[in-house]
Design a protein around this motif. Structure first.
Motif, short mmCIF file in Angstrom:
data_model
loop_
_atom_site.label_atom_id
_atom_site.label_comp_id
_atom_site.label_asym_id
_atom_site.label_seq_id
_atom_site.Cartn_x
_atom_site.Cartn_y
_atom_site.Cartn_z
N LYS A 60 -27.79 -19.13 -9.57
CA LYS A 60 -26.40 -18.83 -8.70
C LYS A 60 -24.52 -19.56 -9.12
CE LYS A 60 -29.97 -18.34 -5.06
NZ LYS A 60 -30.40 -18.32 -3.58
N ASP A 61 -24.94 -20.27 -9.97
CA ASP A 61 -23.98 -21.00 -10.23
C ASP A 61 -23.80 -20.48 -11.48
OD1 ASP A 61 -25.81 -22.12 -11.46
OD2 ASP A 61 -24.84 -24.30 -12.00
N THR A 62 -23.71 -19.39 -11.63
CA THR A 62 -23.58 -18.42 -13.59
C THR A 62 -23.01 -17.22 -13.07
OG1 THR A 62 -25.42 -17.14 -13.89
CG2 THR A 62 -25.73 -19.20 -14.51
N PHE A 63 -21.78 -17.06 -13.85
CA PHE A 63 -21.04 -16.13 -13.76
C PHE A 63 -22.20 -14.52 -13.80
CE2 PHE A 63 -18.72 -12.21 -15.88
CZ PHE A 63 -17.28 -11.81 -14.86
N GLU A 64 -22.60 -14.76 -14.80
CA GLU A 64 -23.89 -13.53 -14.54
C GLU A 64 -24.27 -13.19 -13.23
OE1 GLU A 64 -23.50 -15.75 -16.92
OE2 GLU A 64 -22.87 -15.04 -18.88
N TYR A 65 -24.75 -14.26 -12.27
CA TYR A 65 -25.54 -14.16 -11.35
C TYR A 65 -24.28 -13.32 -10.37
CZ TYR A 65 -28.06 -14.82 -7.39
OH TYR A 65 -29.06 -15.19 -5.86
N TYR A 74 -38.88 -17.73 -17.67
CA TYR A 74 -37.67 -17.14 -17.74
C TYR A 74 -37.27 -16.39 -16.26
CZ TYR A 74 -33.68 -14.54 -19.56
OH TYR A 74 -33.19 -14.36 -19.76
N VAL A 75 -37.94 -15.44 -16.19
CA VAL A 75 -37.95 -14.40 -15.14
C VAL A 75 -37.72 -14.92 -13.83
CG1 VAL A 75 -38.73 -13.00 -13.95
CG2 VAL A 75 -39.21 -12.22 -16.53
N LEU A 76 -38.51 -16.39 -14.00
CA LEU A 76 -38.79 -16.76 -12.78
C LEU A 76 -37.21 -17.68 -12.41
CD1 LEU A 76 -42.38 -18.24 -12.14
CD2 LEU A 76 -40.96 -16.11 -10.56
N HIS A 77 -37.37 -18.02 -14.02
CA HIS A 77 -35.14 -19.20 -13.69
C HIS A 77 -34.55 -18.18 -12.79
CE1 HIS A 77 -32.89 -22.37 -14.74
NE2 HIS A 77 -32.25 -21.42 -15.34
N GLN A 78 -34.55 -16.43 -13.18
CA GLN A 78 -33.44 -16.16 -12.82
C GLN A 78 -33.01 -16.16 -11.85
OE1 GLN A 78 -31.40 -14.65 -15.40
NE2 GLN A 78 -33.88 -15.54 -16.93
#
Length: 296
Positions: free
Chosen positions: A78-83, A70-74
């Motif tokens: 890059k296509d998310t609003f949260e990012y 999960y952590v590595l996936h963050q």
């Protein structure tokens, strides 16, 4: 390597439960729920008694591989609003990701070379670090940067003197530390500044006695600490103030500066510890007007 004292400035993980409409789970919270429910049902079928041993068996194991994944996936989101809305917190995310990997006993899961390259790219020409590339320097992110490099064994890549000079420039005449050039004062920044200098083995470059005196002046009548003298007590401020005093090996000197206790039975350090544990009805902070009402 000096012991790195972790202070929670930023929650890297988004809470998955209770913040959206019912839909298929995307996080680990529901995974644990389902696992726990299956175990409980299994134990009930076996006529589970109330013994502690069987209760412990119902606790699901920590899913370390899923947490690491999960952590590595963050960094791939890059296509998310949260990012993008958390762009200014990117360096903090890297720090908390590293901490997580070390706690999960997978310190090499995040490539030290890649991490150190990114961290150094966040350094401002004046020596401080920003929350991301081309962001203004702040003492909080400067500590994150130093801690990241320390955990990656890459402190030798850092220009120590340049960082120290910037951190020392943030100390004010009264011993406090400003967060950045705009001048906000907070005991959190005292902790950050002193931590940076200690990790770089140049603590003597700061006015340590004055820094200790300022932190001690932020203690309140309830034993806790505020962000500045006279500010309300908060558990987070207690953490950073106690941490700052421990880093400077100034606990004894600071205790001499705070008010002496009326009774020899309860020490100031004991009152402070009890405030942390009890928290007065589990509140994280206590407002002075509450004490006045209770006294009446």
């Amino acid at each position: 390597m000096n012991v790195i004292i972790c202070f929670l400035f930023f929650f890297f993980f988004q809470a998955e439960d209770g913040i959206r409409d019912a839909q298929e789970s995307r996080g680990l919270g529901d995974v644990y729920k389902r696992q726990y429910q299956r175990r409980v049902r299994g134990l009930r079928h076996k006529e589970m008694s109330s013994s502690n041993e069987q209760a412990v068996e119902a606790i699901p194991p920590l899913l370390t591989s899923l947490h690491a994944k999960y952590v590595l996936h963050q960094k791939e989101m890059k296509d998310t609003f949260e990012y993008w809305v958390t762009e200014h917190l990117r360096l903090a995310g890297v720090y908390w990701g590293l901490c997580t990997m070390h706690l999960l006993r997978e310190p090499d899961a995040m490539d030290p070379k890649e991490v150190s390259h990114y961290v150094l790219s966040c350094q401002h020409p004046d020596g401080g670090f920003g929350g991301n590339v081309n962001h203004d320097p702040h003492i909080t992110y400067t500590l994150y940067a130093v801690q990241c490099l320390a955990m990656c064994d890459k402190l030798h890549l850092l220009d120590h003197d340049r960082v120290v000079q910037w951190v020392v420039s943030m100390q004010q005449p009264d011993g406090s530390f400003a967060g950045d050039k705009w001048g906000e004062i907070d005991t959190r920044f005292s902790y950050c500044g002193l931590s940076c200098l200690r990790l770089l083995n140049q603590l003597e470059k700061a006015n340590v006695p004055q820094a200790v005196a300022f932190v001690a002046s932020c203690q309140n009548f309830d034993g806790g600490f505020g962000c500045i003298p006279g500010a309300e007590t908060h558990a987070a401020q207690v953490f950073v103030c106690v941490g700052a005093l421990a880093i400077t090996v100034g606990w004894g000197r600071a205790c001499q500066k705070v008010r002496a206790c009326d009774s020899g039975v309860t020490t100031r350090r004991g009152r402070r510890a009890s405030w942390l544990v009890v928290g007065r009805e589990a509140d994280t902070n206590r407002r002075p007007e509450w004490e006045a009402r209770e006294a009446a």
